[in-house]
Design a protein around this motif. Structure first.
Motif, PDB file in Angstrom:
ATOM      1  N   MET A  10       0.851  -1.179   0.000  1.00 45.58           N
ATOM      2  CA  MET A  10       0.000   0.000   0.000  1.00 45.58           C
ATOM      3  C   MET A  10       0.888   1.231   0.000  1.00 45.58           C
ATOM      4  O   MET A  10       1.954   1.237   0.597  1.00 45.58           O
ATOM      5  CB  MET A  10      -0.870   0.027   1.261  1.00 45.58           C
ATOM      6  N   GLY A  11       0.418   2.299  -0.655  1.00 47.89           N
ATOM      7  CA  GLY A  11       1.119   3.575  -0.577  1.00 47.89           C
ATOM      8  C   GLY A  11       1.057   4.107   0.845  1.00 47.89           C
ATOM      9  O   GLY A  11       0.220   3.708   1.637  1.00 47.89           O
ATOM     10  N   SER A  12       1.960   4.991   1.160  1.00 43.64           N
ATOM     11  CA  SER A  12       2.003   5.530   2.519  1.00 43.64           C
ATOM     12  C   SER A  12       0.785   6.383   2.810  1.00 43.64           C
ATOM     13  O   SER A  12       0.283   7.076   1.948  1.00 43.64           O
ATOM     14  CB  SER A  12       3.250   6.398   2.699  1.00 43.64           C
ATOM     15  N   LEU A  13       0.326   6.321   4.042  1.00 40.59           N
ATOM     16  CA  LEU A  13      -0.753   7.162   4.506  1.00 40.59           C
ATOM     17  C   LEU A  13      -0.168   8.126   5.517  1.00 40.59           C
ATOM     18  O   LEU A  13       0.559   7.729   6.416  1.00 40.59           O
ATOM     19  CB  LEU A  13      -1.862   6.323   5.167  1.00 40.59           C
ATOM     20  N   ALA A  14      -0.470   9.398   5.357  1.00 46.19           N
ATOM     21  CA  ALA A  14       0.072  10.385   6.284  1.00 46.19           C
ATOM     22  C   ALA A  14      -1.066  11.178   6.894  1.00 46.19           C
ATOM     23  O   ALA A  14      -2.071  11.430   6.257  1.00 46.19           O
ATOM     24  CB  ALA A  14       1.022  11.328   5.553  1.00 46.19           C
ATOM     25  N   GLU A  32       1.847  18.941  24.441  1.00 48.25           N
ATOM     26  CA  GLU A  32       2.144  17.593  23.997  1.00 48.25           C
ATOM     27  C   GLU A  32       0.892  16.733  24.077  1.00 48.25           C
ATOM     28  O   GLU A  32       0.146  16.803  25.051  1.00 48.25           O
ATOM     29  CB  GLU A  32       3.244  16.969  24.855  1.00 48.25           C
ATOM     30  N   ARG A  33       0.664  15.929  23.029  1.00 44.42           N
ATOM     31  CA  ARG A  33      -0.454  14.994  22.993  1.00 44.42           C
ATOM     32  C   ARG A  33       0.065  13.660  22.495  1.00 44.42           C
ATOM     33  O   ARG A  33       1.020  13.603  21.723  1.00 44.42           O
ATOM     34  CB  ARG A  33      -1.564  15.476  22.036  1.00 44.42           C
ATOM     35  N   THR A  34      -0.566  12.597  22.905  1.00 47.80           N
ATOM     36  CA  THR A  34      -0.163  11.284  22.412  1.00 47.80           C
ATOM     37  C   THR A  34      -1.028  10.909  21.219  1.00 47.80           C
ATOM     38  O   THR A  34      -2.188  11.312  21.122  1.00 47.80           O
ATOM     39  CB  THR A  34      -0.298  10.204  23.496  1.00 47.80           C
ATOM     40  N   ALA A  35      -0.447  10.168  20.315  1.00 46.45           N
ATOM     41  CA  ALA A  35      -1.178   9.649  19.161  1.00 46.45           C
ATOM     42  C   ALA A  35      -0.754   8.208  18.968  1.00 46.45           C
ATOM     43  O   ALA A  35       0.438   7.901  18.988  1.00 46.45           O
ATOM     44  CB  ALA A  35      -0.865  10.469  17.912  1.00 46.45           C
ATOM     45  N   GLU A  36      -1.721   7.338  18.818  1.00 50.56           N
ATOM     46  CA  GLU A  36      -1.417   5.942  18.602  1.00 50.56           C
ATOM     47  C   GLU A  36      -1.671   5.574  17.154  1.00 50.56           C
ATOM     48  O   GLU A  36      -2.722   5.902  16.603  1.00 50.56           O
ATOM     49  CB  GLU A  36      -2.267   5.055  19.509  1.00 50.56           C
ATOM     50  N   VAL A  37      -0.699   4.952  16.538  1.00 53.45           N
ATOM     51  CA  VAL A  37      -0.826   4.495  15.158  1.00 53.45           C
ATOM     52  C   VAL A  37      -0.345   3.055  15.119  1.00 53.45           C
ATOM     53  O   VAL A  37       0.778   2.762  15.525  1.00 53.45           O
ATOM     54  CB  VAL A  37       0.025   5.350  14.188  1.00 53.45           C
ATOM     55  N   ASN A  38      -1.191   2.163  14.673  1.00 50.74           N
ATOM     56  CA  ASN A  38      -0.791   0.772  14.481  1.00 50.74           C
ATOM     57  C   ASN A  38      -0.559   0.548  12.996  1.00 50.74           C
ATOM     58  O   ASN A  38      -1.428   0.873  12.182  1.00 50.74           O
ATOM     59  CB  ASN A  38      -1.883  -0.189  14.955  1.00 50.74           C
ATOM     60  N   VAL A  39       0.590   0.042  12.648  1.00 56.18           N
ATOM     61  CA  VAL A  39       0.853  -0.365  11.277  1.00 56.18           C
ATOM     62  C   VAL A  39       0.672  -1.873  11.245  1.00 56.18           C
ATOM     63  O   VAL A  39       1.422  -2.614  11.874  1.00 56.18           O
ATOM     64  CB  VAL A  39       2.273   0.038  10.824  1.00 56.18           C
ATOM     65  N   ASP A  42      -0.606  -6.523   5.759  1.00 59.50           N
ATOM     66  CA  ASP A  42      -1.586  -6.380   4.685  1.00 59.50           C
ATOM     67  C   ASP A  42      -2.871  -7.139   4.971  1.00 59.50           C
ATOM     68  O   ASP A  42      -3.953  -6.711   4.617  1.00 59.50           O
ATOM     69  CB  ASP A  42      -1.001  -6.896   3.360  1.00 59.50           C
ATOM     70  N   SER A  43      -2.742  -8.271   5.630  1.00 56.74           N
ATOM     71  CA  SER A  43      -3.906  -9.126   5.866  1.00 56.74           C
ATOM     72  C   SER A  43      -4.825  -8.608   6.957  1.00 56.74           C
ATOM     73  O   SER A  43      -5.891  -9.175   7.183  1.00 56.74           O
ATOM     74  CB  SER A  43      -3.450 -10.544   6.218  1.00 56.74           C
ATOM     75  N   SER A  44      -4.460  -7.512   7.637  1.00 61.22           N
ATOM     76  CA  SER A  44      -5.339  -6.998   8.691  1.00 61.22           C
ATOM     77  C   SER A  44      -5.366  -5.471   8.763  1.00 61.22           C
ATOM     78  O   SER A  44      -5.680  -4.913   9.793  1.00 61.22           O
ATOM     79  CB  SER A  44      -4.917  -7.582  10.049  1.00 61.22           C
ATOM     80  N   GLY A  45      -5.048  -4.793   7.671  1.00 59.25           N
ATOM     81  CA  GLY A  45      -5.121  -3.340   7.618  1.00 59.25           C
ATOM     82  C   GLY A  45      -6.524  -2.887   7.239  1.00 59.25           C
ATOM     83  O   GLY A  45      -7.422  -3.696   6.994  1.00 59.25           O
TER      84      GLY A  45
END
Length: 197
Positions: A10-14, A32-39, A42-45
């Motif tokens: 997949m192309g990058s997502l920003a 300051e704030r927290t941000a959660e990003v799970n990468v 492919d089989s579970s995006g």
């Protein structure tokens, strides 16, 4: 032709944010704030990409889907000492992998961009009757579209199986493979796909 390795990703997502500040009593502020990003793999995006034919399609160590048509795959159809696809030949591979809309954001437009291939032609089409809005035989190659409104649509939840027709050139090539990039946008954001058309 010994190597036939296609890497799908997949192309990058920003994500970003911008704030406009009017005339106020202070000039700068910092918080300051927290941000959660799970990468995810492919089989579970949000856009699920999963192998259907384990002879040619498998996951890599970094979670991407890989299509492999060389001696490592044993080609399944001709076991033994096969090293790849024959020159000046056409091969059809049905239901290699599935692209699914599991994002929970409604309809999604999806096309596939192919780059780096040294082949006579490469067709990527919808297979089977699984998708609600995509008919079997519909092209999924970005090259076949000039209008974002005509790009194939996956409703949510929905998926489409992808098959490939590969026509090789007249000479052997140890590195004829390339990269497939799946571009997807939610229905309301389909204009963002105009950059790849």
């Amino acid at each position: 032709m010994q190597r036939r390795k296609f890497l799908i990703g997949m192309g990058s997502l920003a994500a970003g944010s911008a704030a406009a500040m009017g005339t106020g009593a202070f000039e700068t502020a910092e918080a300051e704030r927290t941000a959660e990003v799970n990468v995810a793999a492919d089989s579970s995006g949000f856009v699920e990409i999963q192998a259907l034919n384990d002879t040619y399609a498998s996951g890599t160590s970094d979670g991407q889907l890989e299509l492999d048509f060389n001696s490592d795959s044993d080609l399944g159809i001709f076991p033994g000492d096969a090293e790849g696809l024959n020159p000046d030949s056409t091969y059809n591979f049905g239901e290699l992998f599935r692209i699914s809309n599991i994002s929970g954001t409604g309809d999604m437009r999806v096309v596939i961009e192919a780059s780096g291939f040294n082949l006579e032609s490469l067709e990527l089409t919808a297979s089977g009757e699984e998708a609600v809005a995509i008919s079997a035989g519909t092209s999924l190659r970005v090259d076949d579209y000039s209008d974002v409104d005509n790009i194939p649509k996956l409703v949510q939840p929905d998926g489409v199986d992808v098959e490939a027709t590969i026509e090789t050139k007249g000479s052997t090539d140890n590195d004829a493979g390339g990269t497939l990039t799946i571009h997807a946008a939610t229905g309301g954001n389909r204009d963002m796909l105009s950059d790849v058309l």
